[in-house]
Scaffold this motif. Structure first.
Motif: not given
Length: 196
Positions: A132-136, A153-175
C-alpha cells in the motif's frame, strides 16, 4: 523508490512500514495525476441486507483477464497507466514478488472510509502480500487482532509504503475510520497478486 523496511514503531507481525518511500514532490505530482486521470468508480455493496454506494471512490487496474470484487460487486477493469506499471515493476524487483493487480482507493475527505475487513479472498491466496502506497492527506489505519480485539493505530504519511504479508490477513482486520474534521483527500495504491 527505496526498499520498504520495518518502521521503528512497533507493528504486529506481518506488517512493515516505511514513512518515506516516495519524495514529497513525487507523492504530490502522482496524487494530482491520478486524481485527474483515473476512471473512478463508486460501486454499490450489500452489507447486513442494505445496499448502497461505498463511502469512497475506486479504480481497479490489471490485465484484462483478471477480475476483482467483494460483497457481490465486481469492479470494471482499467488498463495500466505507464507511471503505475513502472511503479509495479520496481516493487516486484525490490520484493521479489509478482504483483499483477492494483486497487486504488480515493478518499475525498475525512468522511470517506473503509470498514473493518481482511484481504482474505480466495483469489489472493493463503498468505497474500499487499503493498500500500499512500498519497495526499494523512489518515490513520487501524489494525485489529481478530482473537484479542487489540487495536494498533498507524498514521499513513504521504509517500509512505505499508506491506502486509505472512499471516496478516488471517490474524488481523484493518480499517480507515472517519476523520470528520479532515477536508483534504487521500489516494491509496494497493498492489496485490490475484491468482488465476
Amino acid at each position: 523508490m527505496q526498499r520498504p523496511n520495518a518502521n521503528p514503531q512497533l507493528l504486529p507481525n506481518g506488517f512493515s512500514y516505511q514513512s518515506r518511500a516516495l519524495s514529497a514532490q513525487k507523492s504530490l505530482d502522482l496524487f494530482y495525476y491520478l486524481q485527474q486521470n483515473l476512471c473512478w468508480q463508486q460501486p454499490n455493496v450489500t452489507v447486513y441486507n442494505k445496499t448502497g454506494p461505498i463511502p469512497r471512490l475506486q479504480c481497479f487496474i490489471s490485465e484484462n483477464n483478471i477480475e476483482y470484487g467483494y460483497s457481490h460487486s465486481k469492479l470494471i477493469v482499467e488498463p495500466w497507466p505507464d507511471v503505475l506499471l513502472a511503479m509495479r515493476k520496481r516493487l516486484e524487483r525490490h520484493l521479489n514478488q509478482p504483483l499483477n493487480s492494483l486497487l486504488v482507493n480515493y478518499y475525498r475527505d475525512g468522511n470517506d472510509t473503509m470498514g473493518w475487513h481482511s484481504d482474505d479472498e480466495a483469489e489472493l491466496g493463503h498468505q497474500p502480500t499487499i503493498v500500500c502506497i499512500s498519497l495526499g492527506a494523512e489518515r490513520v489505519l487501524k489494525l485489529k487482532h481478530k482473537a484479542s480485539n487489540k487495536v494498533t493505530n498507524l498514521k499513513l504519511h504521504s509517500g509512505s509504503c505499508l506491506i502486509m504479508s505472512g499471516n496478516s490477513q488471517r490474524d488481523y482486520q484493518h480499517a480507515i475510520a472517519k476523520q470528520t474534521t479532515l477536508a483534504h483527500p487521500r489516494i491509496s495504491l494497493t498492489f496485490r497478486l490475484i491468482k488465476r
